[in-house]
Structures are given as C-alpha cells and as structure tokens.
Scaffold this active site. Sequence first.
Site, PDB file in Angstrom:
ATOM      1  N   SER A 106     -15.058 -32.946 -12.056  1.00  0.00           N
ATOM      2  CA  SER A 106     -15.217 -32.349 -13.372  1.00  0.00           C
ATOM      3  C   SER A 106     -14.163 -31.265 -13.509  1.00  0.00           C
ATOM      4  O   SER A 106     -13.057 -31.396 -12.997  1.00  0.00           O
ATOM      5  CB  SER A 106     -16.633 -31.809 -13.553  1.00  0.00           C
ATOM      6  N   LYS A 124     -15.466 -33.722 -19.425  1.00  0.00           N
ATOM      7  CA  LYS A 124     -15.762 -33.066 -18.153  1.00  0.00           C
ATOM      8  C   LYS A 124     -17.240 -32.680 -18.052  1.00  0.00           C
ATOM      9  O   LYS A 124     -17.818 -32.696 -16.962  1.00  0.00           O
ATOM     10  CB  LYS A 124     -14.864 -31.845 -17.975  1.00  0.00           C
ATOM     11  N   TYR A 157     -11.424 -32.945 -24.004  1.00  0.00           N
ATOM     12  CA  TYR A 157     -11.400 -32.815 -22.549  1.00  0.00           C
ATOM     13  C   TYR A 157     -12.705 -32.183 -22.062  1.00  0.00           C
ATOM     14  O   TYR A 157     -13.320 -32.656 -21.091  1.00  0.00           O
ATOM     15  CB  TYR A 157     -10.212 -31.955 -22.128  1.00  0.00           C
TER      16      TYR A 157
END
Length: 322
Positions: free
Chosen positions: A156, A187, A183
Amino acid sequence: MTNLFGAKSTTEDVLSGIELGGKRVLVTGVSAGLGVETARALAAHGAEVVGTARDLAKAEAATAAVRAQAAIGGSLELVELDLASLASVRACADALLADGRLFDVVIANAGVMAAPFGHTADGFETQFGTNHLGHFTFVNRIASLIVSGGRLVNLSSSGHRFADVDIEDPSFEHTAYDPWIAYGRSKTANVLFAVEFDRRHKARGVRATAVHPGGIRTELTRHLDDGTLEAMVGKINEELAAEGKAPYELKSIPQGAATSVWAGVVAAADEVGGRYCENCHVAEVTENPVSRISEGVRPYALDAERAKALWSKSEDMVGERF
C-alpha cells in the site's frame, strides 16, 4: 514481538541470520525497483522466488543480480503477468494452478502511481484497476496455493491518506479525476483487501497484511513531471523546518523493500495479520490530517465492514465470486 528495526533498516538487516531454504515466494512486479530488490533479498537467503512482470525481456535484464546473488537453493523464475488485463491475470493464475506448486508467501508489489486518466483493458480506471482489481483477481485465483502458515503482503502507501475508496464511483465516471485521489483510493483498497483476505483465510492459517514501503525514487514516479518529486520533498522540509524537525529523507531501495520482507517472513503472523505496517513495525491508527510523512494508518483503511463492501464490489466489477 520486540521491534528491532526501523525506517533505515534494509532487507539485509531484517533477514540477518535467516535462512529461507525450502520457502517459495511469489513477488509481482520484478522488472524494476522494489520488486527486484525484494526478489534479490529473498533468493539471496535461499528462497525459490517466482517473479511476475508485464515485460519479461525487461525483467530478465533487471533481475540478473537476483540470480547472481542467489544462495544455494535460491532461485528466480519469471512469469508473464499484466495486472491491467484480466485476461492476462487469469492466464497467469491458471498456469500457476496447473503447475500446482505451493507458495509460502505472496507479495503483491506491482503498481502504478499518479497516472494520467485512463483505463485498463477491461475499462477500469487505470490505478484502481491495476493496483487493486488486478491483484484482487490474481491473488484470489491462486489463494489455494498459499500454504497453511503462509502470508499475503499487499504493498500500500501512506498515499492511502489521500482518499478512502469510492465504492459508488470507482472509475471516476461521475466525479472529476485527480491522479493523487485515484492513487489514494487504490492504496486504501490494497489495505482493505488485506483486511478481508485475512478474515477469510486466517482459520486455515493464512494471514494477510498491507505495508507502506516509504518514499523511494523508483520507476513508480515515472508519471511525475521533472522536478515534481524534488518540489514535494522541498515543501515537506519547509514545513518540518518550521516545526524545528529534521529534514525528510527518501529511502534507498533496500530500505524501501525491508518492510515487505519483514512482514512476509520475519514478523509474527498474529502481529501483522489484518494490519498495516511501515518502517518494519505495525502502524498505529491515527486521525491526523493527510500527510506524506506522518506515520500511521487512517481508520477507514482498516474498517472491517468497508473491507467486506469493497470485496463484494470488486467481485461485481471483475465478474467472479471468491
């Protein structure tokens, strides 16, 4: 477990004195950066490593050092996997299932960051589709190959702080696209996937965890304009200086890969299972404002009900039930 390591620890630090002979580990994304170093460190300590890459020719060249430094019993085998294509994901998983050899650890390392707006081969937003859905489908398809006592490690990022997942609009069909929000969503999804995978598989002795490797200069930054990374670090250091704190330092690649290796083969399973780790220790849950450098994991990334909801949505999106 007493924590012996920290932000500056390297893969060799965390694996000091550890022999991995007889262990078999799968690492996605071994054509550059963290994936190559993760594979190198594991093979150098005797593990049989299966590395995936979209471009096998590139991976072959990038992993020469992995084979050169492999200990007796250690090895590297490359297989083709494009996480942005479910056809490729399924073909790779089917080949591994047909082969039948088991894995002690699966490290879902591959990914993209801050990519411009686009779609995978299956029409998913690029970052969510590649970072989460590709791994979600691949790992679940080969889950039966993970031995009892084995682990899943999802990479992550502290970037999960930028955004929770948006289960209603995962592909930005109704909201304006922002590469960092996308993003962040992907994650956060990596953490939530680990949380739910851990819940589903721990009864058979398989645990899952998510890790933040730290800030590292790798090919992950390829979508950033020249000078962007430096400007980001400069801004962070201005803020730190104003608070009387030491400047922020990017990690080396061996330091960045250390937490993946630590969580996969060093830390106690019950310590890391269903958790988020950074700097070779389990992170504390924090409500602090979004920051690129603060330690800690946001509560929404570990929310069990959120994890179940994302799992169900992901199944709907890829058209499979696991």
